[in-house]
Design a protein around this motif. Structure first.
Motif, short mmCIF file in Angstrom:
data_model
loop_
_atom_site.label_atom_id
_atom_site.label_comp_id
_atom_site.label_asym_id
_atom_site.label_seq_id
_atom_site.Cartn_x
_atom_site.Cartn_y
_atom_site.Cartn_z
N ASN A 175 0.73 -1.08 0.14
CA ASN A 175 -0.08 -0.15 -0.04
C ASN A 175 0.79 1.40 -0.07
OD1 ASN A 175 -2.46 -1.66 0.04
ND2 ASN A 175 -1.93 -1.98 2.33
N ASN A 176 0.68 1.96 1.17
CA ASN A 176 1.46 3.57 1.04
C ASN A 176 2.89 3.31 1.99
OD1 ASN A 176 -0.94 4.76 -0.31
ND2 ASN A 176 -2.00 4.85 1.88
N THR A 178 4.03 0.21 3.63
CA THR A 178 3.96 -0.38 4.78
C THR A 178 5.12 -1.66 4.46
OG1 THR A 178 1.73 -0.17 5.51
CG2 THR A 178 2.74 -2.45 6.35
N LYS A 228 -8.97 -2.45 0.16
CA LYS A 228 -9.42 -1.48 1.31
C LYS A 228 -10.85 -1.24 1.50
CE LYS A 228 -5.28 -0.36 1.63
NZ LYS A 228 -4.43 -0.31 2.86
N GLU A 340 -2.25 -0.94 10.11
CA GLU A 340 -2.02 0.36 9.24
C GLU A 340 -3.13 1.42 9.54
OE1 GLU A 340 -0.85 -0.66 5.03
OE2 GLU A 340 -2.26 -2.21 5.35
N ASN A 342 -4.25 5.25 7.90
CA ASN A 342 -4.06 6.24 6.74
C ASN A 342 -5.11 7.23 6.90
OD1 ASN A 342 -2.16 4.73 4.80
ND2 ASN A 342 -3.49 2.88 5.59
N TYR A 343 -4.67 8.45 6.48
CA TYR A 343 -5.54 9.72 6.32
C TYR A 343 -5.21 10.17 4.74
CZ TYR A 343 -6.54 14.48 6.38
OH TYR A 343 -7.07 15.87 6.08
N SER A 344 -6.38 10.57 4.24
CA SER A 344 -6.36 11.27 2.84
C SER A 344 -7.10 12.51 3.12
CB SER A 344 -6.69 10.40 1.62
OG SER A 344 -6.54 11.02 0.59
N LYS A 356 -1.45 13.20 2.36
CA LYS A 356 -1.54 11.74 2.62
C LYS A 356 -0.71 11.26 3.82
CE LYS A 356 -3.48 9.53 -1.52
NZ LYS A 356 -2.98 8.56 -2.28
N SER A 358 0.23 8.36 6.38
CA SER A 358 0.17 6.76 6.83
C SER A 358 1.22 6.69 7.94
CB SER A 358 0.15 6.05 5.71
OG SER A 358 1.49 6.35 5.31
N TYR A 360 2.59 2.67 10.29
CA TYR A 360 2.49 1.26 10.14
C TYR A 360 3.22 0.75 11.28
CZ TYR A 360 6.59 0.69 7.92
OH TYR A 360 8.06 0.65 7.62
#
Length: 777
Positions: A175-176, A178, A228, A340, A342-344, A356, A358, A360
């Motif tokens: 993913n972002n 991890t 997701k 994990e 995550n913020y967007s 963004k 993230s 982990y």
């Protein structure tokens, strides 16, 4: 998962899956420029079934006759578009034109990255391919792509090799960003071994040191995208079931995924299990290759408003009793946990497109032993290792310099600690012996990066750089004899490096159908845990104990890629790429004189210490051609080759198990490079795409370009023929059946290790039948 219960569930769902389907094909284009738009999400509004356009904007999706058949096209850089399929255009090839967004993105919901300029070579594997295969190991699936191989040591955990780069030279992440740090010194559990196939929605293999925003890219990058939590306009629930089984390597795999939500809240839950036994090679020999693994995963998402989204996910997997006949030990258990956050978000001002964030944490508890080895009646050895990886990333996308810029930072902290316990069965009165494998070893890496992209009518540009501050330390590297005397000790284990990487690329649009891509990059990586801190273990290709070197310097890859792509609706898709890579401070190993340090593992020839050599180089090519998808039939061709060379290597000459001399080898081939390979595939779509038979032929040449310095052995070539039949009942039900190695050939891959204690290769399975059943509701 109980197979009888799962089968009953699948049969019950078949009764409601009874509508006929039609396949809609088309291409998405930029309304202003006329060029194709990749990575567009295409969703059937009534069912939520979706697909994604490929890098040339082409897509294919099946719809029900009874559907209102409204397709929703969504892309972060374009206004959403809905297309209603009438009876007149339902069977036509659709050209969908999307309008680019203006600079004001205040009302746009951030769903993904805006930037799509990628002049480097990328291979993609989608969830449809993953579900239709009989393979349950991600490394095995990845190694089927052009110029990608896999080092096989056992039933699972195949370690990817991309254009000759291997181990930590290829970065694998989820993913972002991890990361998962495996526990085994011999890499029986690389990153991909901790992830279940059923979790994956897409795999991207980015070749070369160019995609610097993802991390310390060196020889290649593999991104494993997982499913997701998804948001819906109104509350919905969806379920996906998968069950598969096979003969030879007899076993099964099954998976369940439930997801749903509304416009404010979303959730996902999945569970999966695999269990396989030994298999027969083409000559009838039984190959130890049993394995068992299970996985559960859950996630929730919160949409604070149209511009801000938060997701939280947790994943747990556990494996046991996995055979590794080419290693001194088998895997007894492996428990992995991954978390994990995550913020967007967007809408901060007119310049910032999105932000963004993230974070982990991954945790691996790994245990292995030699209880199934012949010598375990004398000495039983049990290794227990704990490995964690914690990190995060901040990325800001904004407009500037007549293009788009992403700037950010990422951090990674790796920790490893573990011991090997030896019990003397023949002398039970003696105490057990405890040896350090890792002694509170730590590596920290803080990176800062920026990437600029500019899209034009004739050319697209991308320029990136990153800097990394890397530091590492460990407790004393110590090995003691049974009587307590010191075999080896090193307390000087600290190191710090400041690395700089840069890349640039251009897509030159020769016309609407053809692109010429040029990429140039410099990627630098610091040594990994094994290279720095391993303590006298046989972790290499050759039969030596290896000793880590805390003072190793980073190695740097200078690479040039050239590629040509042509995609025409009438003539098909053609891709050809060549590359040249020059590596300075290449990490290799040299023999430690026996008078200085003797080996500690039975049967090895000596001790090698990791060092930097002057340089090495890699060069090769990839070729792919696919006939146009407008026909009912499709032909696929591919070919790839890589050669690697160490300009000056040392060959050690041994006799009666002892090194007696050495010789310098000029232009010695680097070890573990896959040979020349090609493939031919053909499929035919029958009964309105409901029945699709396919046949593939894989041609692999012998590998005679082998390393003298590593005493590498040549391998013979082989040819394989596989068959697959896919039946699409409708959007809800899909069944496929296949035969691998139809002619029951005896063969093994060049990258397969040898069986421990023998010179016998680790043969691949003979003829194998498999079937998969997939239900989506």
């Amino acid at each position: 998962m109980n197979r009888i219960t799962l089968l009953a569930l699948l049969i019950s769902f078949v009764s409601i899956a009874n509508n006929q389907t039609l396949t809609v094909k088309g291409q998405v284009k930029n309304k202003l420029t006329g060029y194709s738009v990749p990575e567009v999400s295409i969703i059937i509004k009534s069912t939520g079934v979706q697909t994604i356009s490929d890098e040339n904007g082409f897509f294919e999706i099946s719809v029900l006759n009874s559907d209102k058949s409204v397709l929703v096209f969504n892309h972060i850089g374009f206004s959403d578009l809905e297309v209603e399929l009438s009876e007149l255009n339902r069977d036509e090839f659709l050209i969908v034109q999307m309008t680019p967004l203006s600079q004001d993105l205040s009302e746009i919901e951030i769903l993904g990255e805006r930037n799509n300029v990628r002049p480097y070579v990328i291979e993609n594997i989608d969830s449809k391919q993953l579900k239709s295969t009989n393979l349950s190991d991600l490394g095995a699936i990845i190694s089927q792509e052009p110029n990608v191989g896999g080092i096989k040591k056992g039933a699972t955990g195949i370690d990817p090799v991309v254009r000759g780069f291997k181990y930590s030279q290829v970065m694998v992440q989820l993913n972002n960003g991890t990361r998962i740090e495996g526990g085994c010194p011999n890499r029986m559990d690389p990153t991909a071994a901790h992830v279940n196939v059923n979790e994956i929605s897409d795999i991207s293999i980015i070749k070369g040191p160019f995609a610097l925003k993802y991390g310390t890219s060196f020889g290649g990058l593999i991104i494993l995208e997982t499913f997701k939590p998804s948001f819906y306009n109104k509350f919905e629930n969806h379920i996906s079931l998968m069950a598969g089984g096979q003969t030879n390597h007899e076993g099964f795999r099954s998976g369940l995924r439930i997801n749903g939500g509304d416009s404010k809240f979303s959730y996902t839950f999945s569970a999966a299990g695999n269990k396989y036994g030994d298999y027969k090679a083409g000559n009838g020999d039984i190959i130890n290759s049993a394995s068992e693994s299970n996985n559960v995963k859950g996630g929730i998402g919160f949409r604070i408003n149209k511009k801000n989204t938060i997701t939280i996910e947790a994943d747990k997997s556990w494996a046991k009793n996995i055979d590794f006949p080419t290693l001194p030990m088998d895997e007894r258990s492996d428990n992995t946990r991954v978390y994990e956050l995550n913020y967007s978000g967007s809408g901060f001002n007119n310049r910032i497109d999105n932000v963004k964030v993230s974070a982990y944490h991954s945790d691996v508890e790994h245990e292995m032993d030699n209880k199934n080895r012949p010598f375990s009646d004398t000495v039983v050895a049990i290794s227990k290792i704990s490995a964690t990886n914690t990190g995060g990333k901040l990325a800001v996308n904004f407009s500037g310099l007549k293009g788009t810029i992403e700037a950010g930072t990422n951090f990674e902290h790796i920790y490893k600690d573990g011991n090997r316990y030896k019990y003397l069965i023949a002398q039970p009165g003696l105490p057990s012996l405890t040896e350090n494998l890792w002694n509170d070893a730590r590596i920290d890496n803080l990176g800062v990066y920026a990437e600029y992209q500019k899209t034009g009518i004739k050319t697209d540009w991308v320029i990136a750089f990153r800097t990394d501050f890397n530091s590492a330390t460990s407790g004393p590297m110590l090995r003691l004899k049974k009587n307590g005397n010191v075999v080896y000790e090193n307390t000087d284990t600290d190191s710090r490096y400041f690395n700089f990487s840069v890349s640039g690329g251009i897509i030159w649009k020769l016309n609407e159908k053809s692109n010429l891509n040029i990429s140039l990059g410099k990627g630098t990586r610091s040594p990994d845990m094994t290279e720095r801190f391993i303590i006298l273990l046989p972790v290499g290709y050759d039969p030596y104990d290896y000793l880590g070197n805390p003072k190793l310097k980073p190695e740097t890859n200078y690479e040039l890629d050239l590629s040509f792509k042509r995609n025409c609706y009438r003539s098909g898709r053609f891709e050809f790429s060549v590359f040249f890579s020059y590596v300075s401070d290449y990490i290799s190993a040299v023999l430690v004189p026996p008078s200085v340090l003797k080996p500690q593992t039975k049967g090895v020839l000596g001790v090698k210490n990791f060092i930097n050599i002057n340089n090495a180089y890699f060069t090769g090519y990839e070729f792919k051609y696919t006939t146009p998808d407008r026909n009912n039939w499709q032909l696929m061709l591919s070919s790839a080759y890589t050669m690697g060379t160490n300009l000056s290597a040392i060959k050690y000459i041994y006799e009666d198990g002892e090194v007696i001399d050495e010789a310098e080898i000029k232009n010695d081939p680097l070890p573990e490079i896959p040979p020349l390979e090609g493939s031919i595939g053909f499929r035919y779509k029958m009964f309105n795409n409901k029945l699709i038979p396919a046949i593939s032929i894989r041609l692999v040449s012998g590998q005679n370009r082998i390393s003298e310095a590593y005493n590498e052995q040549s391998t013979p070539g082989f040819a394989l023929c596989n068959f697959k039949l896919e039946y699409r009942y409708n959007n809800n039900l899909n069944v496929n059946f296949g035969i691998n190695n139809i002619f029951d050939n005896l063969y093994y891959e060049h990258l397969n290790r040898r069986i421990t204690g023998t010179r016998s290769p680790y043969y691949e399975p003979g003829r194998l039948f498999y079937t998969n059943l997939i239900v989506n509701l």
